[in-house]
Design a protein around this motif. Structure first.
Motif, PDB file in Angstrom:
ATOM      1  N   GLY A  46       1.059  -1.103   0.091  1.00 42.85           N
ATOM      2  CA  GLY A  46       0.070   0.011  -0.034  1.00 42.85           C
ATOM      3  C   GLY A  46       0.839   1.365  -0.105  1.00 42.85           C
ATOM      4  N   TYR A  47       2.090   1.104   0.245  1.00 44.05           N
ATOM      5  CA  TYR A  47       3.149   2.319   0.209  1.00 44.05           C
ATOM      6  C   TYR A  47       4.284   1.708  -0.206  1.00 44.05           C
ATOM      7  N   CYS A  48       5.300   2.421  -0.417  1.00 39.33           N
ATOM      8  CA  CYS A  48       6.977   2.159  -0.750  1.00 39.33           C
ATOM      9  C   CYS A  48       7.710   3.579  -0.343  1.00 39.33           C
ATOM     10  N   VAL A  49       8.905   3.310  -0.251  1.00 34.25           N
ATOM     11  CA  VAL A  49       9.584   4.404  -0.085  1.00 34.25           C
ATOM     12  C   VAL A  49      10.869   4.238  -1.074  1.00 34.25           C
ATOM     13  N   ILE A  50      11.073   5.161  -1.787  1.00 33.83           N
ATOM     14  CA  ILE A  50      12.034   5.213  -2.932  1.00 33.83           C
ATOM     15  C   ILE A  50      13.351   6.010  -2.508  1.00 33.83           C
ATOM     16  N   HIS A  72      -7.351   9.099   7.016  1.00 31.79           N
ATOM     17  CA  HIS A  72      -8.155   9.007   5.901  1.00 31.79           C
ATOM     18  C   HIS A  72      -7.804   8.283   4.663  1.00 31.79           C
ATOM     19  N   ARG A  73      -8.363   7.885   3.658  1.00 29.43           N
ATOM     20  CA  ARG A  73      -8.012   7.514   2.328  1.00 29.43           C
ATOM     21  C   ARG A  73      -8.278   8.344   1.239  1.00 29.43           C
ATOM     22  N   ASP A  74      -7.717   8.779   0.401  1.00 31.04           N
ATOM     23  CA  ASP A  74      -7.862   9.940  -0.589  1.00 31.04           C
ATOM     24  C   ASP A  74      -8.766   9.239  -1.372  1.00 31.04           C
ATOM     25  N   GLN A  75      -8.834   8.254  -1.798  1.00 34.19           N
ATOM     26  CA  GLN A  75      -9.757   7.886  -2.843  1.00 34.19           C
ATOM     27  C   GLN A  75     -11.329   7.968  -2.429  1.00 34.19           C
ATOM     28  N   ASP A  76     -11.703   8.230  -1.139  1.00 36.90           N
ATOM     29  CA  ASP A  76     -12.867   8.688  -0.636  1.00 36.90           C
ATOM     30  C   ASP A  76     -13.579   9.981  -1.042  1.00 36.90           C
ATOM     31  N   LEU A  91      -6.325   6.662  -7.368  1.00 38.71           N
ATOM     32  CA  LEU A  91      -4.978   7.571  -7.623  1.00 38.71           C
ATOM     33  C   LEU A  91      -3.739   7.091  -6.809  1.00 38.71           C
ATOM     34  N   VAL A  92      -2.558   7.632  -7.114  1.00 39.78           N
ATOM     35  CA  VAL A  92      -1.490   7.277  -6.435  1.00 39.78           C
ATOM     36  C   VAL A  92      -0.835   8.690  -6.083  1.00 39.78           C
ATOM     37  N   MET A 112       5.722   6.848  -1.836  1.00 36.13           N
ATOM     38  CA  MET A 112       4.621   6.721  -2.653  1.00 36.13           C
ATOM     39  C   MET A 112       3.380   5.879  -1.996  1.00 36.13           C
ATOM     40  N   PHE A 113       2.266   6.151  -1.870  1.00 33.04           N
ATOM     41  CA  PHE A 113       1.128   5.424  -1.327  1.00 33.04           C
ATOM     42  C   PHE A 113      -0.222   5.523  -2.007  1.00 33.04           C
ATOM     43  N   LEU A 114      -0.821   4.482  -2.205  1.00 29.84           N
ATOM     44  CA  LEU A 114      -2.236   4.486  -2.986  1.00 29.84           C
ATOM     45  C   LEU A 114      -3.323   5.386  -2.249  1.00 29.84           C
ATOM     46  N   GLY A 115      -4.271   5.702  -3.042  1.00 30.87           N
ATOM     47  CA  GLY A 115      -5.369   6.483  -2.867  1.00 30.87           C
ATOM     48  C   GLY A 115      -6.369   5.562  -1.898  1.00 30.87           C
TER      49      GLY A 115
END
Length: 303
Positions: free
Chosen positions: A28-32, A124-128, A140-141, A189-192
């Motif tokens: 659900g997330y990653c750090v690059i 929260h979740r941004d997709q909402d 979204l990403v 990076m993290f998912l909506g």
């Protein structure tokens, strides 16, 4: 913090994109690490210094009364484009969102300054924001680019691992949050669909950064891109950046201007009148072609 994947050589970019995409979809997330140039980020931070100083504090418990936020970063600094168009980040976003759209679009660019005394944000979740079906589609990403070090005490972003996708349907996340500490140059990076929030700033310093997000090309974006970047501004963008901010149709025919691709607005000489031109997906074009052919074959002779 979870173990990070080290980038493979740029000559093997597809494998690198695939590796980060798998990590993002799994956790659900990653750090690059080393995703962006610290020099570019420092220059961007400097360009935005006046905006950070002059922008009023937000109003409302969600945005945060000790937080400053502003958008339109592509119009405020020429350095913003390097982060928005980062090839690795764009590649990952395209892999994640590609199953549900023909092309992705810029959802927002937003600078954020979290001042001392800022409270932690509501998870929260941004997709909402779209109220679409949860658990099936990724809308979204998000990408967090720190301008200053992000630490637990100054309000680094909190994420709930594996709270994304179908887990977004659960009333409570299965695990606890992790604090994602970052230095300039790294990208979170993290998912909506991933549960997240800003932490509280208990330090004496301001935590500054930028969030960029990309969404499905047929959605209404968070930031009204055509108002943020009207033709007079967007015609100075590289064509691929102009397309990303909305000067591109999403087939079939979505986002058109007078029935044509809105990129016509960036041309030097715009005709007074335009004729509409089909912009269909291949399957739709084949259906239309077959239908038109059938109609012509059935037309009485002499007509």
């Amino acid at each position: 913090m979870m173990q990070m994947i080290r980038p493979v050589p740029s000559a093997d970019r597809d494998k690198e994109i695939d590796a980060w995409t798998m990590r993002l979809l799994d956790q659900g997330y990653c750090v690059i690490p080393d995703a962006g140039s610290p020099g570019t980020i420092a220059a961007l931070d400097q360009d935005l210094a006046g905006d950070f100083a002059d922008t009023p504090f937000c109003q409302g418990g969600f945005y945060g009364a000790r937080t400053r936020r502003f958008g339109r970063l592509l119009a405020r600094s020429s350095h913003a484009a390097a982060l928005v168009m980062n090839p690795l980040v764009l590649g990952v976003a395209g892999r994640v969102l590609g199953p549900w759209c023909e092309s992705i679009q810029l959802n927002l660019t937003q600078a954020i300054a979290l001042h001392p005394g800022a409270l932690s944000q509501l998870p929260h979740r941004d997709q909402d924001m779209w109220r679409g079906t949860s658990g099936e589609v990724e809308y979204l990403v998000n990408v967090m680019w720190p301008f200053t070090p992000y630490r637990e005490e100054n309000g680094a972003t909190l994420v709930w691992p594996c709270s994304h996708g179908q887990h977004a349907l659960e009333p409570e996340p299965a695990g606890s949050s992790v604090t994602v500490e970052l230095d300039p140059g790294a990208a979170l990076m993290f998912l909506g669909s991933t549960l997240h929030s800003a932490g509280g700033n208990r330090s004496t310093s301001v935590r500054r950064g930028m969030i960029v997000s990309y969404c499905l090309g047929w959605l209404k974006p968070y930031e009204n891109q055509w108002l943020a970047y009207p033709p007079a501004i967007a015609r100075n963008f590289a064509p691929d950046l102009a397309a990303l901010v909305g000067y591109r149709q999403h087939r079939p025919n979505l986002g058109n201007y007078e029935g044509q691709c809105p990129s016509v607005l960036l041309a030097d000489n715009l005709p007074a009148h335009l004729g509409a031109v089909d912009a269909l997906r291949p399957d739709q074009q084949a259906l239309v072609d077959a239908y038109v052919t059938g109609q012509e074959e059935c037309r009485p002779a002499g007509e």
